[in-house]
Scaffold this active site. Structure first.
Site, PDB file in Angstrom:
ATOM      1  N   HIS A   1       0.860  -1.198   0.000  1.00 10.29           N
ATOM      2  CA  HIS A   1       0.000   0.000   0.000  1.00 10.29           C
ATOM      3  C   HIS A   1       0.889   1.239   0.000  1.00 10.29           C
ATOM      4  O   HIS A   1       1.493   1.577   1.010  1.00 10.29           O
ATOM      5  CB  HIS A   1      -0.906  -0.008   1.228  1.00 10.29           C
ATOM      6  CG  HIS A   1      -2.097   0.910   1.099  1.00 10.29           C
ATOM      7  ND1 HIS A   1      -2.044   2.110   0.441  1.00 10.29           N
ATOM      8  CD2 HIS A   1      -3.377   0.784   1.535  1.00 10.29           C
ATOM      9  CE1 HIS A   1      -3.238   2.691   0.486  1.00 10.29           C
ATOM     10  NE2 HIS A   1      -4.065   1.893   1.146  1.00 10.29           N
ATOM     11  N   GLY A   2       0.945   1.893  -1.165  1.00  9.81           N
ATOM     12  CA  GLY A   2       1.726   3.122  -1.272  1.00  9.81           C
ATOM     13  C   GLY A   2       0.860   4.313  -1.609  1.00  9.81           C
ATOM     14  O   GLY A   2       1.312   5.228  -2.313  1.00  9.81           O
TER      15      GLY A   2
ATOM     16  N   HIS B   1      -2.920   6.934  -0.569  1.00  4.69           N
ATOM     17  CA  HIS B   1      -3.899   7.466   0.384  1.00  4.69           C
ATOM     18  C   HIS B   1      -3.296   8.169   1.606  1.00  4.69           C
ATOM     19  O   HIS B   1      -3.946   8.286   2.642  1.00  4.69           O
ATOM     20  CB  HIS B   1      -4.862   6.364   0.846  1.00  4.69           C
ATOM     21  CG  HIS B   1      -5.579   5.696  -0.276  1.00  4.69           C
ATOM     22  ND1 HIS B   1      -6.282   4.525  -0.134  1.00  4.69           N
ATOM     23  CD2 HIS B   1      -5.674   6.016  -1.602  1.00  4.69           C
ATOM     24  CE1 HIS B   1      -6.793   4.163  -1.303  1.00  4.69           C
ATOM     25  NE2 HIS B   1      -6.429   5.053  -2.212  1.00  4.69           N
TER      26      HIS B   1
ATOM     27  N   TYR C   1      -0.738   7.122   3.499  1.00  5.10           N
ATOM     28  CA  TYR C   1      -0.085   6.257   4.482  1.00  5.10           C
ATOM     29  C   TYR C   1       1.434   6.347   4.311  1.00  5.10           C
ATOM     30  O   TYR C   1       1.946   7.171   3.559  1.00  5.10           O
ATOM     31  CB  TYR C   1      -0.612   4.830   4.356  1.00  5.10           C
ATOM     32  CG  TYR C   1      -2.088   4.715   4.674  1.00  5.10           C
ATOM     33  CD1 TYR C   1      -2.566   4.999   5.948  1.00  5.10           C
ATOM     34  CD2 TYR C   1      -3.010   4.354   3.698  1.00  5.10           C
ATOM     35  CE1 TYR C   1      -3.914   4.918   6.247  1.00  5.10           C
ATOM     36  CE2 TYR C   1      -4.364   4.282   3.989  1.00  5.10           C
ATOM     37  CZ  TYR C   1      -4.815   4.561   5.258  1.00  5.10           C
ATOM     38  OH  TYR C   1      -6.148   4.493   5.548  1.00  5.10           O
TER      39      TYR C   1
END
Length: 372
Positions: free
Chosen positions: A171-172, A174, A176
């Site tokens: 997950h890279g 939104h 984060y």
């Protein structure tokens, strides 16, 4: 809608060692139903139902790496530790028993806050100790912390392969942790992990990708989720032009990413309308064109309203798929991820395939309160 109208969604696709029966992906959606971070029988049954319902590829909710304060809600599952990994083994076995394919999404939530107001025991970490531009929160990461985080991502990815998952997603997006390195608003470092250009600020992500690729071997499919927008700022853009998008994404593909999962709030929005018009390529379309990678598009598929509104209590009704099918027929992107529609209706894919669009359900925020 007839069954033949959606044929473009039901073509098989091969990505590395992973053979998919259709182009429909279950989008990763945080559910916070893992007490103490451990997925149990209810989680396994939840994912199994989507496999039984015909989803081509299931991507799990975000699961956290082995770092202090790597999650921002207490019910987010771990992807480390013997007990949590045993729980995930039950999940992937259940999905495979139903004929499905699945990958975990692994993440670190950085300095973001969760919806519930819960606070982790350890101080949150991020590139520069910022939640957003000029908004301090937590600690700026030392180079040692960065190295340990890179290693933790690689360890989690290796565990996914060892457990029998079909792929893994980083997950890279939104806002984060990985995305906080991309974004100049949260990356104010003065060392090699920062810089004026998006290419320079991508160094951390490239190191994570390279370490993960080394851990999983050359053929195991690796997905990276990216976004222009941030939960801290919906209007944020990392790449204002195709050249800047190339500078951002191509090095990550060269480092080992097979699939770019290009998140936008509405999949039909053009990325650069000033170049190719209001019906131009979306984010995933441009990413595919510029990098040559396989791409996943996502954003309000089959529903009115976008997913962030759902967290504010907004319902959505079912809408047609004509715009999606047209883009899939043109091969603008390769896969389409479906989110809220699959929370409410595990049989959504089967209904679309069999021409039963009239029976598709809308989305009610109450569905977030249970694992259907």
């Amino acid at each position: 809608m007839t069954a033949t109208a959606t044929d473009a969604l039901f073509r098989p696709l091969c990505v590395g060692t992973m053979n998919l029966p259709n182009r429909i992906v279950m989008a990763p959606m945080t559910r916070t139903f893992a007490p103490e971070g451990i997925p149990g029988a209810a989680n396994a049954a939840y994912y199994r139902r989507r496999a039984e319902g015909g989803v081509g590829l299931i991507l799990s909710e975000g699961t956290v790496i082995d770092r202090p304060a790597s999650r921002n809600e207490p019910g987010i599952p771990f992807f480390h530790g013997e007990t949590a990994l045993a729980g995930w083994k039950h999940v992937i076995d259940a999905v495979h028993d139903a004929g499905g394919r699945m990958g975990p999404q692994i993440w670190h939530t950085g300095s973001t806050r969760g919806m519930s107001g819960w606070e982790p025991e350890a101080s949150v970490e991020s590139p520069s100790g910022l939640l957003g531009p000029a908004t301090p929160r937590g600690d700026a990461m030392s180079e040692e912390a960065i190295a340990d985080t890179v290693a933790a991502f690689a360890k989690a990815a290796a565990a996914a392969k060892a457990l029998g998952f079909d792929t893994v997603e980083l997950h890279g997006a939104h806002g984060y942790l990985i995305d906080q390195f991309f974004w100049s608003g949260t990356n104010q470092r003065t060392d090699r992990y920062s810089g004026a250009s998006i290419g320079e600020r991508s160094r951390f992500a490239a190191e994570v990708v390279a370490a993960v690729r080394a851990a999983i071997g050359p053929d195991f499919p690796l997905i990276l989720r990216v976004s222009q927008w941030k939960q801290q700022d919906y209007a944020a853009r990392l790449a204002e032009t195709p050249d800047l998008m190339t500078d951002w994404l191509l090095p990550l593909v060269e480092a080992g990413v097979n699939v770019l999962h290009c998140s936008q709030r509405r999949f039909w929005d053009p990325e650069f309308p000033e170049i190719d018009g209001e019906d131009g390529l979306n984010f995933a379309g441009w990413a595919k064109k510029l990098t040559g990678a396989t791409t996943i598009s996502v954003g309000s598929v089959g529903l009115s309203g976008d997913f962030m509104a759902a967290f504010g209590g907004e319902s959505s009704t079912s809408v047609g798929l004509d715009r999606l099918v047209g883009r899939m027929e043109r091969d603008e992107f390769d896969l389409i991820a479906v989110g809220r529609a699959l929370i409410s209706d595990p049989q959504w894919v089967t209904k679309v395939r069999d021409g039963h669009a009239d029976n598709l359900k809308g989305f009610e925020p109450a569905a977030l309160g249970e694992l259907v």
